[in-house]
Design an enzyme around this catalytic site. Structure first.
Site, PDB file in Angstrom:
ATOM      1  N   ASP A   7       0.884  -1.166   0.000  1.00 22.73           N
ATOM      2  CA  ASP A   7       0.000   0.000   0.000  1.00 22.73           C
ATOM      3  C   ASP A   7       0.919   1.213   0.000  1.00 22.73           C
ATOM      4  O   ASP A   7       1.425   1.612   1.048  1.00 22.73           O
ATOM      5  CB  ASP A   7      -0.880  -0.022   1.261  1.00 22.73           C
ATOM      6  CG  ASP A   7      -1.869   1.128   1.285  1.00 22.73           C
ATOM      7  OD1 ASP A   7      -2.260   1.601   0.203  1.00 22.73           O
ATOM      8  OD2 ASP A   7      -2.235   1.573   2.385  1.00 22.73           O
ATOM      9  N   GLU A  68      -1.186  -1.133  -4.906  1.00 24.02           N
ATOM     10  CA  GLU A  68      -2.423  -0.388  -5.131  1.00 24.02           C
ATOM     11  C   GLU A  68      -2.244   0.572  -6.300  1.00 24.02           C
ATOM     12  O   GLU A  68      -1.242   1.286  -6.385  1.00 24.02           O
ATOM     13  CB  GLU A  68      -2.827   0.393  -3.869  1.00 24.02           C
ATOM     14  CG  GLU A  68      -4.196   1.039  -4.033  1.00 24.02           C
ATOM     15  CD  GLU A  68      -4.670   1.708  -2.762  1.00 24.02           C
ATOM     16  OE1 GLU A  68      -4.850   1.010  -1.754  1.00 24.02           O
ATOM     17  OE2 GLU A  68      -4.847   2.930  -2.776  1.00 24.02           O
ATOM     18  N   ASP A 141      -2.638   1.003   7.009  1.00 23.19           N
ATOM     19  CA  ASP A 141      -1.830   0.767   5.806  1.00 23.19           C
ATOM     20  C   ASP A 141      -1.331  -0.678   5.763  1.00 23.19           C
ATOM     21  O   ASP A 141      -1.210  -1.275   4.694  1.00 23.19           O
ATOM     22  CB  ASP A 141      -0.635   1.720   5.762  1.00 23.19           C
ATOM     23  CG  ASP A 141      -1.030   3.134   6.091  1.00 23.19           C
ATOM     24  OD1 ASP A 141      -1.190   3.930   5.172  1.00 23.19           O
ATOM     25  OD2 ASP A 141      -1.214   3.436   7.295  1.00 23.19           O
TER      26      ASP A 141
END
Lengths: 182, 182
Positions: A7, A68, A141
């Site tokens: 992430d 991501e 996260d």
């Protein structure tokens, strides 16, 4: 299949490693966050993100890296740092020949909670359940990085079928067009 | 001072090396473009940009790297690729301990043409004149990279004065606050 989910972020870059195949219980192998100081210059922060991710790749040797996908429409103030951290993650994996897959936040949320509009708490709760953890990984996260890895393991069979179908279709077109020109 | 200017991009990443100091004629040492195929996957493209920039850093050993600052407001369709290529440039330089400076497109245009609203042709014409070239460097990304390097050489004395003033001000505040607490 072992997947490292990333992430991306400069202040906190979530990382999570999950082992498993679609349809079987999954196993969390590692989870954490690569942090860089907000008051450091951008170059030092990117170097620190690179060093941190290299350590994770060295230690866990994932077969795939799921990152991501960053959109320029959202969070204009932080999107540049996120895009730059994601570039470092994609670069580190690709340099080692590890295939990189990008998943949108909605794909990840839909994969683990059933809806693309799930909130952080729902994602954290489902990650906890799916990986049979005692508590949701903190910070968010880190949980998001695990969700990315889970999403990739579950979507991989469908993606492989799709790629195979596209390849077969292309091969069929090539052979039929050869037939016409012969 | 030797400066490598980088106009970041995935399809064409402009690079230009300029030697000189403010107030003296400048010398172009090298100019070119690092290209990556538009149909390659993002990871391969970032790896190719890194390899290309490493070759420029190895060959020309710049003391500073000037990179165009990317804004998320502009060119939404290409801004992610530009941000990711710029991250690779900043990372490559910072890993070697070479200071990186970011300049906005307006700063660069204003430095070389006198106006922040100059067009590509004006920038190309001024780069040609300032570096005493026979013709404007092609493509425009290469000319922009040289303009970035020129901008940095010319702005560096002012930036150094500013940094010195800020440092002196901070030092003065520290010693005056020490005086108060003593």
């Amino acid at each position: 299949m072992r997947v490292l989910g990333v992430d991306p972020g400069l202040t906190r870059c979530g990382v999570g490693v999950v082992d498993g195949v679609a349809g079987r219980p999954l196993t969390m192998i590692g989870v954490g966050v690569v942090r860089t100081p907000a008051d450091a210059d951008l170059g030092s922060r990117l170097v620190a993100v690179e060093a941190g991710l290299e350590r994770w790749l060295d230690e866990y040797r994932p077969e795939r890296v799921a990152v991501e996908r960053v959109f320029s429409q959202h969070n204009v103030s932080t999107v540049m740092g996120t895009a730059q951290a994601s570039a470092v993650a994609i670069l580190c994996a690709s340099r080692r020949g590890i295939p990189v897959v990008l998943h949108t936040p909605s794909e990840v949320k839909a994969a683990v909670t059933g809806t693309g509009r799930a909130d952080k708490a729902q994602v954290g709760a489902m990650v906890t359940r799916l990986l049979r953890l005692d508590a949701p990984p903190k910070p968010a996260d880190a949980a998001d990085a695990l969700a990315l890895a889970i999403c990739h393991i579950w979507r991989a069979p469908a993606q492989n079928r799709l790629q195979r179908a596209v390849a077969e279709h292309a091969a069929a077109r090539r052979s039929s067009s050869k037939g016409r020109t012969a």
